[in-house]
Design an enzyme around this catalytic site. Structure first.
Site, PDB file in Angstrom:
ATOM      1  N   SER A 114      45.702  36.249  31.170  1.00 49.20           N
ATOM      2  CA  SER A 114      44.932  35.588  30.123  1.00 49.20           C
ATOM      3  C   SER A 114      43.480  35.332  30.499  1.00 49.20           C
ATOM      4  O   SER A 114      42.740  36.256  30.774  1.00 49.20           O
ATOM      5  CB  SER A 114      45.647  34.296  29.762  1.00 49.20           C
ATOM      6  OG  SER A 114      45.000  33.650  28.720  1.00 49.20           O
ATOM      7  N   ASP A 278      39.290  35.772  25.001  1.00 53.69           N
ATOM      8  CA  ASP A 278      39.563  35.751  26.438  1.00 53.69           C
ATOM      9  C   ASP A 278      40.064  37.100  26.958  1.00 53.69           C
ATOM     10  O   ASP A 278      39.992  38.108  26.264  1.00 53.69           O
ATOM     11  CB  ASP A 278      40.585  34.654  26.760  1.00 53.69           C
ATOM     12  CG  ASP A 278      41.947  34.985  26.183  1.00 53.69           C
ATOM     13  OD1 ASP A 278      41.996  35.723  25.177  1.00 53.69           O
ATOM     14  OD2 ASP A 278      42.966  34.536  26.734  1.00 53.69           O
ATOM     15  N   ASP A 282      43.831  36.649  23.012  1.00 57.61           N
ATOM     16  CA  ASP A 282      44.580  35.725  22.148  1.00 57.61           C
ATOM     17  C   ASP A 282      43.875  34.391  21.937  1.00 57.61           C
ATOM     18  O   ASP A 282      44.204  33.655  21.011  1.00 57.61           O
ATOM     19  CB  ASP A 282      46.034  35.549  22.624  1.00 57.61           C
ATOM     20  CG  ASP A 282      46.143  35.033  24.045  1.00 57.61           C
ATOM     21  OD1 ASP A 282      45.102  34.773  24.675  1.00 57.61           O
ATOM     22  OD2 ASP A 282      47.289  34.900  24.523  1.00 57.61           O
ATOM     23  N   LYS A 377      49.127  33.866  19.605  1.00 57.82           N
ATOM     24  CA  LYS A 377      47.847  33.403  19.094  1.00 57.82           C
ATOM     25  C   LYS A 377      46.914  34.605  19.051  1.00 57.82           C
ATOM     26  O   LYS A 377      47.153  35.599  19.740  1.00 57.82           O
ATOM     27  CB  LYS A 377      47.297  32.267  19.936  1.00 57.82           C
ATOM     28  CG  LYS A 377      47.203  32.532  21.426  1.00 57.82           C
ATOM     29  CD  LYS A 377      46.877  31.230  22.125  1.00 57.82           C
ATOM     30  CE  LYS A 377      46.676  31.420  23.627  1.00 57.82           C
ATOM     31  NZ  LYS A 377      47.944  31.347  24.370  1.00 57.82           N
TER      32      LYS A 377
HETATM   33  C1  G16 Z   1      49.159  29.857  27.716  1.00 59.36           C
HETATM   34  C2  G16 Z   1      50.079  29.725  26.555  1.00 59.36           C
HETATM   35  C3  G16 Z   1      49.479  28.747  25.572  1.00 59.36           C
HETATM   36  C4  G16 Z   1      49.224  27.434  26.239  1.00 59.36           C
HETATM   37  C5  G16 Z   1      48.390  27.621  27.460  1.00 59.36           C
HETATM   38  C6  G16 Z   1      48.370  26.316  28.190  1.00 59.36           C
HETATM   39  O1  G16 Z   1      47.965  30.411  27.255  1.00 59.36           O
HETATM   40  O2  G16 Z   1      50.254  30.972  25.921  1.00 59.36           O
HETATM   41  O3  G16 Z   1      50.350  28.620  24.511  1.00 59.36           O
HETATM   42  O4  G16 Z   1      48.565  26.548  25.401  1.00 59.36           O
HETATM   43  O5  G16 Z   1      48.952  28.602  28.286  1.00 59.36           O
HETATM   44  O6  G16 Z   1      47.993  26.458  29.454  1.00 59.36           O
HETATM   45  P1  G16 Z   1      48.178  25.291  30.488  1.00 59.36           P
HETATM   46  O7  G16 Z   1      49.661  25.155  30.784  1.00 59.36           O
HETATM   47  O8  G16 Z   1      47.358  25.759  31.627  1.00 59.36           O
HETATM   48  O9  G16 Z   1      47.627  24.049  29.848  1.00 59.36           O
HETATM   49  P2  G16 Z   1      47.403  31.776  27.798  1.00 59.36           P
HETATM   50  O10 G16 Z   1      46.215  32.068  26.928  1.00 59.36           O
HETATM   51  O11 G16 Z   1      47.051  31.448  29.223  1.00 59.36           O
HETATM   52  O12 G16 Z   1      48.510  32.757  27.676  1.00 59.36           O
END
Ligand code: G16
Length: 544
Positions: A114, A278, A282, A377
């Site tokens: 991500s 990012d 997403d 997302k």
């Molecule tokens: C991921 C999840 C998101 C979540 C985020 C939270 O985002 O897909 O739904 O809100 O992690 O991250 P943390 O646990 O660090 O607060 P991504 O964009 O990293 O896949």
């Protein structure tokens, strides 16, 4: 005849998926059989996929192509009949979700860490998405972890690498591999949701737009949609070439890492809308001229205005937000008579609500917004939403925000991150908070009196499962909130996140600086959790 080789392996004990799959340093993934063990653990936990299709997509970070070659050879050995892969191994996470759904595949594998940095010293990640196009539910990710702890062998085809760079069809053993253009289907989907004609008009009228693709996966998507299809100026995209190291940057669309567009937007002659996405496309960042929009407010504005956008003119079935996300969208839901769900952090918790038709829109404070068009997302979708709303309302971003707060009130909101904290100290901080919960209710603090304190648990109304330990909530008599939780996506030490929120009614003072509006609550948060003692810091590393 392609030979399937069975390889003896030993388990690793650290393959527990976090908020969004398994994320580790690249070097960690490069250890002997580390990726192979996890991929085989996924396959071992799935049933009935023989002869079916698997989508494999990644954000293009370092190790992406190597991992894809391994996964394809293992998928062929496991018995998949077809794999769909984005050209160059690139495919944004929402586009993977769409490909899974539109091709009715068995599932997909997403390679991304991500918003975390990439490169040989950066991070890598992998997660499995099911047939609905969304991240695997918790019961499956737990099963994959358990499997990874006892795995003794994996299977892989002895085959040449596939040329990922050309749109073409080839095969590994009896599995067909289709390399496709990663943008085509996604762009077509966007065309069904948004009023492209109105957005074209907006750009043609001199509206100034800037998009930072952060050298990540969205560059080609942004070019096709914003420039080729909607007529925005070619130069509206910065950092548009995907790179294995994200150009040496940190592909996190926040005010620190997307500072260039933030600075531009704060100028008198800056863009009318500045946006970013990012690593895997997403997340989103939305900034109007001299007007930063918090992700929580963005979700609320989208919910309030979605009926102006062709894909949503029927109205919304309901909305959802993650627990730490501000309650701004709740106000919209209340006014419009919509159901509003509060879920734990992690997109996977929205999946059931979207599948059951209980909600149409959902979002998170962590820069994620989306709808039932996919099960992830979607950063580019969120930008198109804003463009469509701006085109329909003929107001500036700042005017839309002001009008929104005058209608629904304002949830002043900030997130304070304390990064790379000692993991044990962070766990102790949360444990102490948890232990203190019964005592803090009725306590008078600087910001007011505490009226509720608990640890968030979620009962999924669709599948009946319960998820505990999802963050500490402290509520005040005026509706203000402080939430404490540990990040599930970091790869070094622990990250403490403190979410601070204060509600100001529509008739109140709506133009305070956020820092001023929240100062008392911030002081209370430090006192309640003894942040300095456990993190050694007086100030957070990042404020969003
Ligand atoms: C991921 C999840 C998101 C979540 C985020 C939270 O985002 O897909 O739904 O809100 O992690 O991250 P943390 O646990 O660090 O607060 P991504 O964009 O990293 O896949």
């Amino acid at each position: 005849m392609t030979k399937v080789r069975t390889v003896a392996t030993k388990p690793y004990d650290d393959q527990k998926p976090g908020t969004s799959g398994l994320r580790k340093k690249v070097g960690h993934f490069q250890r002997e059989n580390y990726l192979e063990n996890f991929v085989q653990s996924i396959f071992d936990c799935l049933d009935g996929f023989s002869g079916t299709t698997l989508v494999v997509g990644g954000d293009g970070r370092f190790y992406n192509s190597t991992a894809i070659q391994i996964i394809l050879k293992m998928a062929a050995a496991a018995g998949f009949g077809r794999a769909i892969v984005g050209r160059g191994g690139l495919c944004s996470t929402p586009a993977v979700s769409h490909l899974i759904r539109s091709n009715e595949t068995f599932g997909g594998i997403v390679l991304s860490a991500s918003h975390n940095p990439g490169g040989p010293d950066g991070d890598f990640g992998i997660k499995y998405n099911g047939a609905n196009g969304g991240p695997a539910v918790e019961s499956l990710t737990n099963a994959i972890f358990e499997r990874s702890r006892v795995i003794e062998r994996y299977e892989i085809c002895d085959a040449d690498n596939i040329d990922l760079g050309r749109v073409a069809t080839s095969s590994i053993g009896s599995m067909t591999v289709d390399i496709i253009d990663p943008v085509d289907d996604y762009a077509a989907l966007m065309g069904t949701l948004f009023d492209f004609e109105a957005i074209r008009h907006l750009f043609a009228s001199g509206f100034r737009f800037r998009f930072d693709a952060m050298h990540a996966v969205t560059g080609p998507y942004a070019r096709r949609l914003f420039v080729d299809l909607l007529g925005a100026d070619e130069n509206c995209i910065i950092n548009g070439e995907p790179s294995e190291t994200f150009g040496g940057g940190h592909p996190d669309p926040n005010l620190v890492h997307a500072k260039q567009i933030y600075d531009e937007a704060m100028k008198d002659d800056g863009p009318d809308l500045a946006a970013a996405s990012d690593g895997d496309g997403d997340r989103n960042l939305i900034i109007g001229k001299k007007c930063f929009v918090t992700p929580s407010d963005s979700l609320a504005v989208i919910a309030a205005n979605a009926h102006l956008v062709p894909g949503y003119t029927q109205g919304l079935a309901g909305v959802a937000r993650s627990m730490p996300t501000s309650c701004a969208v709740d106000r919209v839901a209340e006014t419009k008579g919509l159901a509003c769900h509060e879920t734990p952090t992690g997109w996977k918790f929205f999946g059931n609500l979207l599948d059951s038709g209980d909600i149409t829109l959902c979002g998170e404070e962590s820069a994620g917004t989306g709808s039932n068009h996919v099960r992830e997302k979607d950063g580019v979708w969120a930008v198109l939403m804003w463009l469509n709303i701006l085109a329909a309302r003929k107001l500036s971003v700042a005017e839309i925000m002001e009008d929104h707060w005058r209608s629904y009130g304002r949830n002043y909101y900030a997130r304070h991150d304390f990064e790379e904290v000692d993991a044990e100290a962070a766990t102790t901080l949360i444990k102490n908070l948890r232990d203190s919960l019964p005592k803090v209710v009725s306590q008078k603090m600087t910001a007011g009196t505490i009226t509720m304190a608990d640890e968030f648990s979620y009962h999924d109304p669709v599948d009946g499962s319960t998820t505990n330990g999802q963050g500490i909530r402290i509520g005040f008599d005026d509706g203000s909130r402080i939430v404490f939780r540990l990040s599930g996506t970091g790869t070094v030490g622990a990250t403490l996140r403190v979410y601070i929120e204060r509600f100001e009614p529509a008739t109140g003072i709506l133009d305070l600086a956020t820092g001023d509006a929240l100062a008392d609550l911030v002081a209370d948060a430090h006192r309640l959790a003894d942040i300095e003692k456990y993190t050694g810091r007086l100030e957070p590393d990042v404020i969003t």
